[in-house]
Design an enzyme around this catalytic site. Structure first.
Site, short mmCIF file in Angstrom:
data_model
loop_
_atom_site.label_atom_id
_atom_site.label_comp_id
_atom_site.label_asym_id
_atom_site.label_seq_id
_atom_site.Cartn_x
_atom_site.Cartn_y
_atom_site.Cartn_z
CG ASP A 117 2.44 2.65 -11.16
OD1 ASP A 117 3.33 1.77 -11.51
OD2 ASP A 117 1.37 2.47 -11.48
CB SER A 154 6.84 -20.19 1.55
OG SER A 154 6.69 -19.15 2.82
CG ASP A 164 6.43 -12.34 0.01
OD1 ASP A 164 5.56 -12.54 0.83
OD2 ASP A 164 7.07 -13.10 -0.50
CG HIS A 202 4.45 -15.51 0.34
ND1 HIS A 202 5.37 -15.34 0.64
CD2 HIS A 202 3.97 -16.65 1.11
CE1 HIS A 202 5.99 -16.47 1.28
NE2 HIS A 202 5.43 -17.22 1.62
CB ILE A 252 3.77 -3.27 -11.77
CG1 ILE A 252 2.78 -4.12 -12.08
CG2 ILE A 252 5.03 -4.04 -11.07
CD1 ILE A 252 2.81 -5.07 -13.09
#
Ligand SMILES: *[C@@H]1O[C@H](CO)[C@@H](O)[C@H](O)[C@H]1NC(C)=O
Ligand SMILES: *[C@@H]1O[C@H](CO)[C@@H](O)[C@H](O)[C@H]1NC(C)=O
Ligand SMILES: *[C@@H]1O[C@H](CO)[C@@H](O)[C@H](O)[C@H]1NC(C)=O
Ligand SMILES: *[C@@H]1O[C@H](CO)[C@@H](O)[C@H](O)[C@H]1NC(C)=O
Ligand SMILES: *[C@@H]1O[C@H](CO)[C@@H](O)[C@H](O)[C@H]1NC(C)=O
Ligand SMILES: *[C@@H]1O[C@H](CO)[C@@H](O)[C@H](O)[C@H]1NC(C)=O
Ligand SMILES: *[C@@H]1O[C@H](CO)[C@@H](O)[C@H](O)[C@H]1NC(C)=O
Length: 529
Positions: free
Chosen positions: A256, A187, A398, A438, A265
């Protein structure tokens, strides 16, 4: 078999002798003497298994204690960086120094928080490890107000000072020159790593730069833009968390299986062109559906952010992260990091209201570009020509920095260097971590030793499955990581066993399902498609 008593006594006294000699070496070390005006605040010998407490650490950092797994010498120093700024740096020196390596840890957000978990992680693997408070304490930005020196510390000086001091202190302490220097951060920490390669190309030989907050000024403007888009949580068309959950279900329904596997995912969200119109309320229904104004809000969130001159400020948020973002950027609250950055760094106005954020504010961030914090290098040439390596990654879900910004940097570097991806990959490898939020967390196979703490627990310290081991082998043996194998533990609890693993590909390759059991990483292939 019984061992002769003399043997047992000899072994015991040898062990206690080694221990006491390291502890006295630790307690006799005076690092403050070699740093101008530095004050030694902690010097203690710590044994493996200790849970160190930090009673003075700012509570907002949320790090009251840290367990350590090796014997080490803990040093903390207060180091002035100007007549109105200073850093606190912690240098943890393991008794067993492996490969004469030093490691520096980054920070997060706009914070001044020492990442103790990275100190524990680095020392566990034999690195002399440093982490600093980046020039201020706590997660807020108030200390930046009217003090550009604190901003300079945050932008680059804290990290540069602490790694420079660490190189000489570790060499002094162990009586042997350090050999290789490493960095780990995510980050803001990712930005610090890329920034160090750009600004101080000889600070590090190997850099792990996760989910990097690069193009920092535009990132902070982009993050500020969500609150005016979503409206306050009390506004008429506000999309609450339960409605975001409905939207997430629809995102998965639409996207998906684009990768051939229904597993929650989206392997590559850049292939997902989500249409929220599918959820428009009709026939008088009002539950679990979107009003036209809400469809606009969703489309706005998933669109790139452009300036009034039509130029891109920041790429779009990717779909897929709705469950994570609902309590963050989409929460109908000011985004605290952007709010403090605007209040205390850019506008010098402590009561600035983020609801008033507009394109002029977005432009202002890059015009001021405090301490040249932007971090948008075009070649990283001096770093790469001295052999430096960067391992970067970004989570495909994220919720704080869109994952589309990392391909953007990769492509920016490729064109800046006029390099093919094969050429760029000689020193800069970017892994897309599907299903990761994230820096960590999410439904994907997200643990690969990318940071200390949970990303490293239960993951073998091997180059194929651990980023820190991978960067060391790349730098020292020129064995570059082909893929990063991520692990998803059952309930994210390593003691409960592995749920599945996936070999994450380096950009621009895409992980492609080839049939069979999708939990088996061998049933996926990295392809240019
Ligand atoms: C930060 O906190 C440490 C104690 O953890 C203290 O020694 C230091 O002076 C503080 N720094 C600033 C800039 O307030
Ligand atoms: C260093 O310490 C001296 C004596 O305490 C002080 O006068 C001076 O301002 C300090 N310098 C810095 C850069 O902090
Ligand atoms: C601090 O240093 C700056 C130069 O960096 C100088 O202009 C200023 O007068 C100094 N302030 C104090 C209080 O010593
Ligand atoms: C969320 O919003 C929907 C309408 O869009 C409403 O039916 C629901 O009660 C709200 N949930 C909460 C927890 O406020
Ligand atoms: C709306 O209701 C009509 C009549 O009951 C029905 O034919 C139509 O399929 C419904 N549309 C939707 C989107 O549910
Ligand atoms: C606020 O102060 C900083 C120095 O800390 C300066 O760079 C910036 O331009 C100021 N902002 C405005 C709007 O004057
Ligand atoms: C797929 O592989 C995983 C991990 O090896 C295993 O736990 C699971 O039972 C397999 N699923 C099927 C349907 O074979």
């Amino acid at each position: 078999m019984r061992l002769p008593l003399t043997y047992v006594v000899a072994v015991l006294s040898y062990a206690s002798c080694v221990r006491s000699s390291f502890s006295s070496q630790c307690l006799a070390f005076n690092p403050q003497n070699s740093i101008f005006n530095a004050t030694l605040t902690v010097r203690e010998y710590v044994t493996a298994g200790t849970n160190i407490l930090f009673p003075d650490n700012d509570a907002s950092c949320g790090r009251p204690s840290q367990a350590v797994s090796v014997d080490l010498c803990r040093i903390a120093l207060h180091v002035p960086t100007s007549n109105r700024s200073s850093i606190t740096m912690e240098l943890w020196l393991p008794e067993t120094w492996q490969g004469r390596r030093v490691l520096a840890s980054g920070n997060g957000g706009i914070d001044g928080c020492i990442e103790y978990e990275n100190l524990a992680y680095g020392t566990q693997h034999g690195f002399a490890t440093v982490a600093a408070n980046n020039g201020h304490n706590g997660t807020g930005g108030h200390d930046f107000l009217n003090n550009p020196d604190v901003i300079i510390d945050y932008a680059w000086r804290s990290l540069h000072t602490s790694i420079s001091q660490t190189k000489s202190l570790a060499s002094k302490f162990y009586g042997n020159t350090y050999q290789k220097s490493y960095y780990i951060g995510c980050s803001l920490g990712g930005r610090q790593g890329i920034g160090a390669a750009d600004r101080f190309p000889s600070d590090f030989d190997g850099i792990i730069a996760g989910s990097p907050a690069v193009d920092f000024n535009h990132l902070y403007a982009w993050r500020a833009s969500f609150y005016p888009i979503t409206g306050k949580s009390t506004s008429a068309n506000f999309i609450n968390a339960s409605l975001w959950s409905t939207i997430h279900t629809e995102v998965l329904r639409q996207c998906d299986t684009l990768d051939g596997v229904q597993d929650g995912i989206i392997e590559d969200s850049s292939l997902c062109h989500f249409r929220p119109e599918a959820l428009l309320c009709s026939n008088g229904t009002t539950a679990n559906c979107l009003s036209p104004a809400q469809v606009d809000i969703v489309n706005n969130i998933y669109s790139p952010f452009y300036g009034s001159d039509g130029k891109l400020i920041f790429p779009a948020m990717q779909p897929g992260n709705e469950l994570l973002a609902a309590s963050g950027l989409y929460s109908g609250m000011p985004w605290p990091l952007s709010q403090d950055w605007y209040r205390y760094v850019l506008l010098n106005q402590s009561d600035w209201d983020q609801a008033t954020f507009d394109l002029a504010d977005a432009m202002l961030a890059d015009e001021i570009n405090p301490s040249n914090i932007r971090t948008w290098p075009t070649t990283l040439e001096p770093f790469s020509s001295r052999g430096g390596k960067i391992l970067t990654f970004h989570g495909g879900q994220d919720q704080q920095i869109t994952s589309y910004n990392s391909p953007r940097l990769y492509n920016h570097l490729a064109s800046g260097r006029d390099a093919s991806s094969t050429q760029l990959d000689e020193f800069y490898r970017f892994f897309r971590i599907s299903g990761m939020g994230h820096c960590e967390g999410g439904p994907g196979a997200w643990a690969f030793g990318q940071l200390g703490g949970s990303p490293a627990v239960g993951v073998p310290y091997e180059p194929s499955s651990n980023a820190l081991a991978a960067i060391v082998d790349w730098v020292e043996k020129d064995e570059a990581p082909e893929t990063m194998t991520g692990t998803k533990f059952v309930n994210d609890d390593p003691t409960m066993g592995i749920s599945f693993q996936r070999n994450h590909c380096r950009y621009p390759r895409r992980n492609t399902y080839t049939g069979g059991n999708a939990s088996n990483p061998d049933n996926w292939q990295c392809k240019y498609v």
